[in-house]
Design a protein around this motif. Structure first.
Motif, PDB file in Angstrom:
ATOM      1  N   TYR A 115       0.820  -1.225   0.000  1.00  0.00           N
ATOM      2  CA  TYR A 115       0.000   0.000   0.000  1.00  0.00           C
ATOM      3  C   TYR A 115       0.846   1.263   0.000  1.00  0.00           C
ATOM      4  O   TYR A 115       0.444   2.277  -0.549  1.00  0.00           O
ATOM      5  N   LEU A 116       2.013   1.233   0.586  1.00  0.00           N
ATOM      6  CA  LEU A 116       2.825   2.451   0.665  1.00  0.00           C
ATOM      7  C   LEU A 116       3.740   2.642  -0.534  1.00  0.00           C
ATOM      8  O   LEU A 116       4.086   3.761  -0.881  1.00  0.00           O
ATOM      9  N   ARG A 117       4.138   1.566  -1.162  1.00  0.00           N
ATOM     10  CA  ARG A 117       5.121   1.687  -2.227  1.00  0.00           C
ATOM     11  C   ARG A 117       4.472   1.723  -3.605  1.00  0.00           C
ATOM     12  O   ARG A 117       4.818   2.564  -4.430  1.00  0.00           O
ATOM     13  N   ASP A 118       3.574   0.805  -3.861  1.00  0.00           N
ATOM     14  CA  ASP A 118       3.138   0.597  -5.232  1.00  0.00           C
ATOM     15  C   ASP A 118       1.912   1.410  -5.630  1.00  0.00           C
ATOM     16  O   ASP A 118       1.672   1.614  -6.813  1.00  0.00           O
ATOM     17  N   LYS A 119       1.111   1.861  -4.681  1.00  0.00           N
ATOM     18  CA  LYS A 119      -0.134   2.529  -5.046  1.00  0.00           C
ATOM     19  C   LYS A 119      -0.070   4.013  -4.711  1.00  0.00           C
ATOM     20  O   LYS A 119       0.665   4.433  -3.830  1.00  0.00           O
ATOM     21  N   GLN A 120      -0.886   4.735  -5.406  1.00  0.00           N
ATOM     22  CA  GLN A 120      -1.066   6.138  -5.061  1.00  0.00           C
ATOM     23  C   GLN A 120      -1.915   6.196  -3.793  1.00  0.00           C
ATOM     24  O   GLN A 120      -2.661   5.280  -3.491  1.00  0.00           O
ATOM     25  N   MET A 144      -0.605  -1.274   9.796  1.00  0.00           N
ATOM     26  CA  MET A 144      -0.335   0.092  10.262  1.00  0.00           C
ATOM     27  C   MET A 144       0.835   0.164  11.249  1.00  0.00           C
ATOM     28  O   MET A 144       1.635   1.098  11.150  1.00  0.00           O
ATOM     29  N   PRO A 145       0.964  -0.780  12.198  1.00  0.00           N
ATOM     30  CA  PRO A 145       2.151  -0.690  13.077  1.00  0.00           C
ATOM     31  C   PRO A 145       3.465  -0.779  12.302  1.00  0.00           C
ATOM     32  O   PRO A 145       4.432  -0.091  12.640  1.00  0.00           O
ATOM     33  N   PHE A 146       3.495  -1.585  11.263  1.00  0.00           N
ATOM     34  CA  PHE A 146       4.713  -1.673  10.454  1.00  0.00           C
ATOM     35  C   PHE A 146       4.952  -0.353   9.718  1.00  0.00           C
ATOM     36  O   PHE A 146       6.087   0.105   9.611  1.00  0.00           O
ATOM     37  N   MET A 147       3.881   0.252   9.210  1.00  0.00           N
ATOM     38  CA  MET A 147       4.026   1.523   8.495  1.00  0.00           C
ATOM     39  C   MET A 147       4.599   2.602   9.415  1.00  0.00           C
ATOM     40  O   MET A 147       5.440   3.394   8.995  1.00  0.00           O
ATOM     41  N   ARG A 148       4.127   2.613  10.670  1.00  0.00           N
ATOM     42  CA  ARG A 148       4.594   3.609  11.620  1.00  0.00           C
ATOM     43  C   ARG A 148       6.075   3.429  11.951  1.00  0.00           C
ATOM     44  O   ARG A 148       6.793   4.402  12.135  1.00  0.00           O
ATOM     45  N   GLN A 149       6.518   2.213  12.029  1.00  0.00           N
ATOM     46  CA  GLN A 149       7.891   1.924  12.467  1.00  0.00           C
ATOM     47  C   GLN A 149       8.905   2.020  11.341  1.00  0.00           C
ATOM     48  O   GLN A 149      10.101   2.143  11.610  1.00  0.00           O
ATOM     49  N   ASN A 150       8.478   1.964  10.109  1.00  0.00           N
ATOM     50  CA  ASN A 150       9.398   1.933   8.982  1.00  0.00           C
ATOM     51  C   ASN A 150       9.675   3.356   8.505  1.00  0.00           C
ATOM     52  O   ASN A 150       8.806   4.018   7.943  1.00  0.00           O
ATOM     53  N   ALA A 151      10.899   3.789   8.715  1.00  0.00           N
ATOM     54  CA  ALA A 151      11.269   5.164   8.371  1.00  0.00           C
ATOM     55  C   ALA A 151      11.317   5.392   6.861  1.00  0.00           C
ATOM     56  O   ALA A 151      11.172   6.519   6.399  1.00  0.00           O
ATOM     57  N   VAL A 152      11.502   4.342   6.075  1.00  0.00           N
ATOM     58  CA  VAL A 152      11.596   4.482   4.624  1.00  0.00           C
ATOM     59  C   VAL A 152      10.279   5.006   4.052  1.00  0.00           C
ATOM     60  O   VAL A 152      10.262   5.810   3.117  1.00  0.00           O
ATOM     61  N   PHE A 153       9.179   4.550   4.661  1.00  0.00           N
ATOM     62  CA  PHE A 153       7.872   4.923   4.131  1.00  0.00           C
ATOM     63  C   PHE A 153       7.203   6.019   4.957  1.00  0.00           C
ATOM     64  O   PHE A 153       5.999   6.228   4.854  1.00  0.00           O
ATOM     65  N   LYS A 155       7.166   9.289   4.833  1.00  0.00           N
ATOM     66  CA  LYS A 155       6.529  10.360   4.049  1.00  0.00           C
ATOM     67  C   LYS A 155       5.213   9.844   3.455  1.00  0.00           C
ATOM     68  O   LYS A 155       4.182  10.523   3.536  1.00  0.00           O
ATOM     69  N   ASN A 156       5.248   8.670   2.852  1.00  0.00           N
ATOM     70  CA  ASN A 156       4.031   8.105   2.265  1.00  0.00           C
ATOM     71  C   ASN A 156       2.998   7.777   3.351  1.00  0.00           C
ATOM     72  O   ASN A 156       1.800   7.893   3.121  1.00  0.00           O
ATOM     73  N   TYR A 157       3.446   7.374   4.558  1.00  0.00           N
ATOM     74  CA  TYR A 157       2.529   7.049   5.646  1.00  0.00           C
ATOM     75  C   TYR A 157       1.785   8.301   6.095  1.00  0.00           C
ATOM     76  O   TYR A 157       0.578   8.262   6.324  1.00  0.00           O
ATOM     77  N   ASP A 158       2.493   9.399   6.190  1.00  0.00           N
ATOM     78  CA  ASP A 158       1.836  10.655   6.571  1.00  0.00           C
ATOM     79  C   ASP A 158       0.791  11.057   5.539  1.00  0.00           C
ATOM     80  O   ASP A 158      -0.313  11.507   5.885  1.00  0.00           O
ATOM     81  N   LYS A 159       1.108  10.895   4.252  1.00  0.00           N
ATOM     82  CA  LYS A 159       0.135  11.205   3.184  1.00  0.00           C
ATOM     83  C   LYS A 159      -1.071  10.277   3.296  1.00  0.00           C
ATOM     84  O   LYS A 159      -2.206  10.709   3.132  1.00  0.00           O
ATOM     85  N   LEU A 160      -0.822   8.988   3.582  1.00  0.00           N
ATOM     86  CA  LEU A 160      -1.919   8.017   3.698  1.00  0.00           C
ATOM     87  C   LEU A 160      -2.824   8.377   4.869  1.00  0.00           C
ATOM     88  O   LEU A 160      -4.054   8.338   4.742  1.00  0.00           O
ATOM     89  N   LEU A 161      -2.244   8.752   6.003  1.00  0.00           N
ATOM     90  CA  LEU A 161      -3.065   9.135   7.161  1.00  0.00           C
ATOM     91  C   LEU A 161      -3.903  10.364   6.854  1.00  0.00           C
ATOM     92  O   LEU A 161      -5.076  10.448   7.255  1.00  0.00           O
ATOM     93  N   SER A 162      -3.351  11.344   6.125  1.00  0.00           N
ATOM     94  CA  SER A 162      -4.105  12.543   5.742  1.00  0.00           C
ATOM     95  C   SER A 162      -5.276  12.160   4.845  1.00  0.00           C
ATOM     96  O   SER A 162      -6.400  12.649   5.026  1.00  0.00           O
ATOM     97  N   ALA A 163      -5.023  11.268   3.890  1.00  0.00           N
ATOM     98  CA  ALA A 163      -6.086  10.845   2.971  1.00  0.00           C
ATOM     99  C   ALA A 163      -7.154  10.044   3.717  1.00  0.00           C
ATOM    100  O   ALA A 163      -8.352  10.184   3.429  1.00  0.00           O
ATOM    101  N   ILE A 164      -6.760   9.206   4.683  1.00  0.00           N
ATOM    102  CA  ILE A 164      -7.742   8.425   5.461  1.00  0.00           C
ATOM    103  C   ILE A 164      -8.596   9.372   6.306  1.00  0.00           C
ATOM    104  O   ILE A 164      -9.817   9.193   6.422  1.00  0.00           O
ATOM    105  N   ASN A 165      -7.988  10.408   6.875  1.00  0.00           N
ATOM    106  CA  ASN A 165      -8.729  11.368   7.705  1.00  0.00           C
ATOM    107  C   ASN A 165      -9.731  12.158   6.871  1.00  0.00           C
ATOM    108  O   ASN A 165     -10.752  12.613   7.392  1.00  0.00           O
ATOM    109  N   GLN A 166      -9.459  12.338   5.586  1.00  0.00           N
ATOM    110  CA  GLN A 166     -10.393  13.042   4.717  1.00  0.00           C
ATOM    111  C   GLN A 166     -11.596  12.164   4.375  1.00  0.00           C
ATOM    112  O   GLN A 166     -12.676  12.683   4.114  1.00  0.00           O
TER     113      GLN A 166
END
Length: 183
Positions: A115-120, A144-153, A155-166
Motif C-alpha cells: 500500500y505504501l510503495r506501489d499505489k497512489q 499500520m504498526p509496520f508503516m509507523r515503524q518503517n522510516a523508509v515509508f 513520508k508516504n505514511y503521513d500522506k496516507l493518514l491525511s487521505a484516510i482522515n479526509q
C-alpha cells in the motif's frame, strides 16, 4: 599216564576258573568299577577350589547390585525422557503458534509495503474503503504498526493518514477497530 596228568591239570584249571567265576559273580561290587569313558571324563574335570568359588559368588552379587542400580537409573532416565517429551510437545505447540503469528505479521508487513510503495494514496484509501471488516481489521492491527515503524515509508505514511482522515467513513471504521484493539 600223560593223559591222566593232562586230565588232572585240566580239572584243576576248570575248578579254578569255576571258583574265580563264582567269586566274581557273587562278590563283585559294580559301584566301585569305573569304565574307561568315566575314567577319561573324570580326568578332564577340573574342580575349582573354594576360594575361586567364593570369588565368583562375590562377583555375581556385585553384578546383581550393578544390574539393580542400572535398572533404577534406566527408570529415572525414562521418567526424565517423558518430562522432556512433554516439554518438547509444549514448546512445539508454542513454536507453531508463534510461527503462525509471525506469518500474520509478515502478511501485514507485505500489505503495508504494497500500500505504501506501489499505489497512489488515493488508490490505497479507495482500496481500504472496499475491504471487508476483517480485512480492514487486519490492516489496522498488522499493517499500520509496520508503516509507523518503517522510516523508509514515513513520508508516504503521513500522506496516507491525511487521505484516510479526509474519508470520514473509513476513518470512523478504523477508529472503532483501534479502540476495540485496545480493550
Amino acid at each position: 599216564m600223560a593223559v591222566k596228568i593232562l586230565a588232572l591239570v585240566s580239572l584243576i584249571f576248570y575248578f579254578l576258573a569255576l571258583v574265580f567265576g563264582l567269586m566274581l559273580l557273587f562278590n563283585s561290587d559294580q559301584r566301585d568299577l569305573v569304565t574307561s569313558g568315566e575314567a577319561y571324563g573324570f580326568s578332564t574335570i577340573d574342580l575349582p577350589d573354594i576360594e575361586n568359588l567364593q570369588s565368583l559368588m562375590n562377583q555375581e552379587a556385585e553384578i546383581e547390585e550393578l544390574i539393580d542400580q542400572l535398572e533404577s537409573e534406566h527408570a529415572s532416565k525414562m521418567d526424565d525422557l517423558r518430562v522432556t517429551e512433554a516439554e518438547l510437545k509444549e514448546l512445539t505447540t508454542q513454536y507453531v503458534a508463534l510461527e503462525t503469528k509471525m506469518g500474520t505479521y509478515q502478511r501485514g508487513e507485505d500489505m503495508a509495503i504494497d500500500y505504501l510503495r506501489d499505489k497512489q494514496v488515493d488508490g490505497t484509501v479507495a482500496t481500504l474503503g472496499m475491504l471487508e471488516p476483517e480485512g480492514l481489521e487486519f490492516f489496522v492491527l498488522y499493517a499500520m504498526p509496520f508503516m509507523r515503524q518503517n522510516a523508509v515509508f514515513a513520508k508516504n505514511y503521513d500522506k496516507l493518514l491525511s487521505a484516510i482522515n479526509q474519508n470520514v467513513d473509513l476513518a470512523k471504521r478504523m477508529s472503532i477497530l483501534k479502540s476495540q484493539k485496545k480493550r
